[in-house]
Every structure is written in structure tokens, then in C-alpha cells.
Motif scaffolding. Structure first.
Motif, PDB file in Angstrom:
ATOM      1  N   PHE A   1       7.220  -2.985 -22.567  1.00  0.00           N
ATOM      2  CA  PHE A   1       8.291  -2.838 -23.562  1.00  0.00           C
ATOM      3  C   PHE A   1       9.604  -2.894 -22.812  1.00  0.00           C
ATOM      4  N   MET A   2      10.499  -3.790 -23.232  1.00  0.00           N
ATOM      5  CA  MET A   2      11.720  -4.016 -22.466  1.00  0.00           C
ATOM      6  C   MET A   2      12.963  -3.772 -23.299  1.00  0.00           C
ATOM      7  N   GLN A   3      13.899  -3.022 -22.732  1.00  0.00           N
ATOM      8  CA  GLN A   3      15.173  -2.773 -23.407  1.00  0.00           C
ATOM      9  C   GLN A   3      16.234  -2.433 -22.366  1.00  0.00           C
ATOM     10  N   ASP A   4      17.415  -3.016 -22.494  1.00  0.00           N
ATOM     11  CA  ASP A   4      18.544  -2.723 -21.596  1.00  0.00           C
ATOM     12  C   ASP A   4      18.158  -2.840 -20.125  1.00  0.00           C
ATOM     13  N   LYS A   5      17.511  -3.917 -19.749  1.00  0.00           N
ATOM     14  CA  LYS A   5      17.104  -4.215 -18.364  1.00  0.00           C
ATOM     15  C   LYS A   5      15.980  -3.322 -17.833  1.00  0.00           C
ATOM     16  N   ILE A   6      15.504  -2.393 -18.638  1.00  0.00           N
ATOM     17  CA  ILE A   6      14.405  -1.523 -18.214  1.00  0.00           C
ATOM     18  C   ILE A   6      13.131  -1.947 -18.925  1.00  0.00           C
ATOM     19  N   GLU A   7      12.079  -2.118 -18.146  1.00  0.00           N
ATOM     20  CA  GLU A   7      10.791  -2.473 -18.733  1.00  0.00           C
ATOM     21  C   GLU A   7       9.776  -1.372 -18.433  1.00  0.00           C
ATOM     22  N   TRP A   8       9.188  -0.817 -19.475  1.00  0.00           N
ATOM     23  CA  TRP A   8       8.073   0.126 -19.319  1.00  0.00           C
ATOM     24  C   TRP A   8       6.795  -0.684 -19.398  1.00  0.00           C
ATOM     25  N   ARG A   9       5.926  -0.479 -18.448  1.00  0.00           N
ATOM     26  CA  ARG A   9       4.744  -1.331 -18.425  1.00  0.00           C
ATOM     27  C   ARG A   9       3.474  -0.542 -18.114  1.00  0.00           C
ATOM     28  N   GLY A  10       2.484  -0.730 -18.956  1.00  0.00           N
ATOM     29  CA  GLY A  10       1.147  -0.211 -18.697  1.00  0.00           C
ATOM     30  C   GLY A  10       0.305  -1.368 -18.203  1.00  0.00           C
ATOM     31  N   GLU A  11      -0.461  -1.141 -17.144  1.00  0.00           N
ATOM     32  CA  GLU A  11      -1.114  -2.247 -16.465  1.00  0.00           C
ATOM     33  C   GLU A  11      -2.541  -1.867 -16.083  1.00  0.00           C
ATOM     34  N   ALA A  12      -3.451  -2.811 -16.212  1.00  0.00           N
ATOM     35  CA  ALA A  12      -4.844  -2.560 -15.817  1.00  0.00           C
ATOM     36  C   ALA A  12      -5.314  -3.646 -14.865  1.00  0.00           C
ATOM     37  N   PHE A  13      -6.024  -3.249 -13.836  1.00  0.00           N
ATOM     38  CA  PHE A  13      -6.648  -4.193 -12.901  1.00  0.00           C
ATOM     39  C   PHE A  13      -8.156  -3.955 -12.932  1.00  0.00           C
TER      40      PHE A  13
ATOM     41  N   MET B   1       1.036   2.975 -14.900  1.00  0.00           N
ATOM     42  CA  MET B   1       2.065   3.087 -15.927  1.00  0.00           C
ATOM     43  C   MET B   1       3.368   3.384 -15.197  1.00  0.00           C
ATOM     44  N   GLY B   2       4.379   2.552 -15.441  1.00  0.00           N
ATOM     45  CA  GLY B   2       5.637   2.788 -14.738  1.00  0.00           C
ATOM     46  C   GLY B   2       6.748   1.933 -15.290  1.00  0.00           C
ATOM     47  N   ALA B   3       7.819   1.828 -14.525  1.00  0.00           N
ATOM     48  CA  ALA B   3       9.008   1.135 -15.021  1.00  0.00           C
ATOM     49  C   ALA B   3       9.528   0.114 -14.013  1.00  0.00           C
ATOM     50  N   PHE B   4      10.168  -0.916 -14.553  1.00  0.00           N
ATOM     51  CA  PHE B   4      10.766  -1.982 -13.750  1.00  0.00           C
ATOM     52  C   PHE B   4      12.228  -2.142 -14.142  1.00  0.00           C
TER      53      PHE B   4
END
Lengths: 215, 188
Positions: free
Chosen positions: B58-70, B90-93
Motif C-alpha cells: 500500500f503506497m501513499q506519500d512516498k511511503i510503501e507498506w508491504r507484506g511479503e512472503a517467500f 512486513m515493513g516499509a519502503f
């Protein structure tokens, strides 16, 4: 000054004030609710080994200068290749903001948590030591300093250092140095004299996002 | 009088426009991203792994919250030390630009469900060697870039360093890995 000019200046001042109000960022306000993820390192503990943890938290800000943090952590430690210690923390803290420096907001934090710890000695293909696993529930108090840095009006990075002191039952075990490395003894006959008060430093980096304004 | 009316009109129009720009900013600039990719990784001792990667951001104002699975597929080389190494993050970019080309960096705490293929321990009851699956905290520092098309699709190239340790009832093993991924994602 003519009346028209005075009216003109008055309206320009209103306009400028409205613009200034629009640009002002209020990063922390009462009623804010945020969710976050965290990673925690436990250092200077009884075993002298660092731990790595993962957890989450939510924050409910009750006043402009006071916030509350509700957290859960799972931390695991490699006891010098002689065993493993797993810790679970679930608790809450109060954060006090003495001063806010726009995007940078330092704070003082203190709180309480419940703690579960489990120590598992190393087994090998020739020796099963699963009967020597020890565990306990206790509670702890923690306090320290931290700071938020806002990258946007909703998102902040937070770093904190908290000293945690465990109350209640102590896990009795010793890491004994042998010629072939360390041996984890979970049934020591004489506990070490400095091991009565269990405490450690928790360094936490968290990512937080404001998702609601309740009041 | 006419002058005053004109000035007032422009002043109120300015205030109204300012208020409008604040209120419409939020719903216009967020987006959802999702992607699926293969992610090869480099471990020490000339060993590499292959994972299937999927994420939702989920991205807003240059910040992306991302849940990721490998999802761990396999590992090859001189020392393939795991038979299982699935990971959740789970973290942010932080995205440096808001143009179609967006370089980013981020941090994600995570957890690995891992199982050693090297070190087992004796179960005294069954007299069998067991390889325990355990949950281990991990962390990941990542960087890369997205290239957004006009609609729907985006291209991504990413690399990350993963740190952590597999701990069970026997010898610990580092989960450290340098991982790469690239692919096509969907955004809306």
C-alpha cells in the motif's frame, strides 16, 4: 491610509494566516491511533549474547504530550551454540513528549510487561536433552528513551532503548566453558551470585503508520 | 467598492482552493501494488537458493507498506543447509520520487519457518533423528526501483540482505542471504 487599502491589507492578512495554517504539520495529536512493526535486539543480558526479535505494536495517544504503546515481541537467542533461549514479551508503555521538534520527537518511556522464557539445551544425534528444557512466566518493568522521526505526516521511524528488569521467578541455568566449547547446564547446583536480578537492554527499531484519529 | 469585492472574491477563492487541495490530496495519491516473482539468493560456501516471492503493498506519500512472503523451493551448491526456509515480512519502503521511475529503500522485520537439513537431534523415545522446524526472527534491508507503466502494470528490480539465525534444539545456522528479484507487478 485609505479605508479601501486597510480592508485590502486585512483580507491579505487573513489569506496569509489561512495559508500558514494549511502548511502547518501536526505530527502528534491526541486521539491518534497507529499500527507498527518492530525489530528488537536484546543486549547486556545474563548470558552475554545478543538476541534478535520481531514484534508489533499499536499506539493510542491519550493527550498531546502523552502516548501509550501496546506491544508484543518474540526474541530468540543463540546461547553460544550450546542451546537456545526464546523470550516472549507482551505489555504496554507510557510515552511522554517533553518537546516536539517538528519531524523529530524525542520521548521518555516506561511501562510493564508479561514475559515468557524458554531455554532449550543443545541435543545431538547421540544425546536427547529434551527433558532438560526449562521455562517460566514472569513480569517485568521497562523504561528508557526513544525518538520518532516522521518521514510523512502519517509514517514515522522510531528508535528506542529500554532497560528491562524482570520481577518474579528466575530461570536457573549456566553456560559452562569446557574444552570442546560451551555446555548449557539447566540444573546448576549453585546459582551464580550475580544472576539473581535478571535484566537486559532492549534496542527497538519500529515502523509506524497512523491509521485513525479517534478524538 | 468594486475593487474591494474583487479582492475579497480572490481572497476567498484562494482560501477555498487551499482547503480543497488539502482535502482531495489523500484519496488521489495512494495505490495498491502486488507482484509475484522468483527470487534467487546467494549464501556463503558457493551455495544459492531459489524462492517464490509474492507481495502486497500500500503506497501513499512516498511511503510503501508491504507484506511479503517467500516460499522456499530449493537450494543448490556446496552446502545446501536447509530443507525448509519459508519467510514472511512486513515493513516499509521509502520511494525517492513520485515519477514513473521510483528508486526505493526499505526495512522489513520478518519471521522464518526453517528446518536444517544438516543437523538433527535424537528423539530418545522413538530412537529416530529429528530435524525440527522452528520459527526464527529475521530482518531484511532492501533496495530497488519500480518503473510504472501508464496503467495497471509496473516493473520492479530489487535486492535485499537478510539476516538471522536458525535456532532449534541443535546447532544454530545463519540464515544470512543476499537475495535478488525482478518481475512484473500489478498496481491500481
Amino acid at each position: 491610509m485609505k479605508r479601501n487599502e486597510r480592508i485590502l491589507i486585512f483580507f491579505l492578512m487573513i489569506s496569509a494566516f489561512a495559508q500558514a495554517q494549511g502548511e502547518k504539520k501536526e505530527y502528534l495529536e491526541k486521539g491518534q491511533f497507529s499500527l507498527g512493526m518492530r525489530t528488537t535486539t536484546s543486549v547486556f543480558g545474563h548470558d552475554g549474547v545478543p538476541g534478535l526479535g520481531i514484534g508489533g505494536q499499536f499506539r493510542v495517544q491519550i493527550l498531546k504530550y502523552i502516548n501509550t504503546e501496546w506491544f508484543a515481541d518474540y526474541i530468540s537467542m543463540d546461547l553460544k551454540s550450546a542451546g537456545t533461549r526464546n523470550n516472549g514479551h507482551i505489555g504496554w508503555s507510557v510515552m511522554f513528549y517533553p518537546k516536539q521538534f517538528n519531524r523529530f520527537v524525542p520521548y521518555i518511556i516506561a511501562g510493564h510487561c508479561f514475559d515468557y522464557a524458554k531455554v532449550t539445551p543443545l541435543s545431538t544425534p547421540y544425546q536427547d536433552r529434551s527433558a532438560e528444557v526449562i521455562s517460566r512466566w514472569s513480569s517485568a518493568v521497562q523504561g528508557g528513551l526513544g525518538a520518532h522521526y516522521y518521514l510523512s505526516d502519517r509514517f514515522n521511524l522510531t528508535f528506542s532503548g529500554q532497560f528491562m528488569m524482570h520481577l518474579g521467578n528466575h530461570l536457573e541455568y549456566e553456560l559452562e566453558e569446557t574444552t570442546s566449547g560451551y555446555y548449557l547446564n539447566t540444573n546448576p547446583t549453585t546459582p551464580a551470585p550475580d544472576a539473581r536480578l535478571e535484566s537486559h537492554l532492549l534496542l527497538t527499531l519500529s515502523l509506524n503508520y497512523r491509521i485513525a484519529d479517534f478524538w | 467598492m468594486k475593487k474591494i469585492i474583487v479582492v475579497c472574491l480572490f481572497t476567498f477563492a484562494g482560501i477555498f482552493a487551499s482547503a480543497q487541495s488539502d482535502s482531495i490530496r489523500t484519496p488521489k495519491n495512494w495505490k495498491i501494488k502486488t507482484a509475484l516473482s522468483f527470487a534467487p539468493g546467494l549464501l556463503t560456501e558457493k551455495t544459492y537458493s531459489l524462492q517464490l516471492q509474492g507481495y502486497l503493498g500500500f503506497m501513499q506519500d512516498k511511503i510503501e507498506w508491504r507484506g511479503e512472503a517467500f516460499y522456499f523451493l530449493n537450494s543448490y551448491g556446496q552446502r545446501p543447509r536447509f530443507s525448509m526456509n519459508h519467510q514472511l515480512y512486513m515493513g516499509a519502503f521509502y520511494h525517492f520520487t513520485e515519477t514513473s521511475f521510483q528508486p526505493y529503500v526499505g526495512f522489513q522485520p520478518g519471521i522464518a519457518l526453517s528446518q536444517s537439513s544438516e543437523y538433527g537431534s535424537l528423539n530418545a523415545t522413538t530412537q529416530q533423528i529429528e530435524y525440527k522446524k522452528t520459527l526464527n526472527p529475521v530482518g531484511s534491508i532492501a533496495g530497488g526501483f519500480d518503473f510504472f507503466g501508464e496503467k495497471l502494470f509496473f516493473l520492479f528490480v530489487e535486492t535485499r540482505y537478510i539476516f538471522g539465525k536458525h535456532k532449534s534444539d541443535t546447532y544454530p545456522i545463519y540464515l544470512d542471504e543476499w537475495r535478488f528479484s525482478f518481475g512484473l507487478g500489478i498496481t491500481f
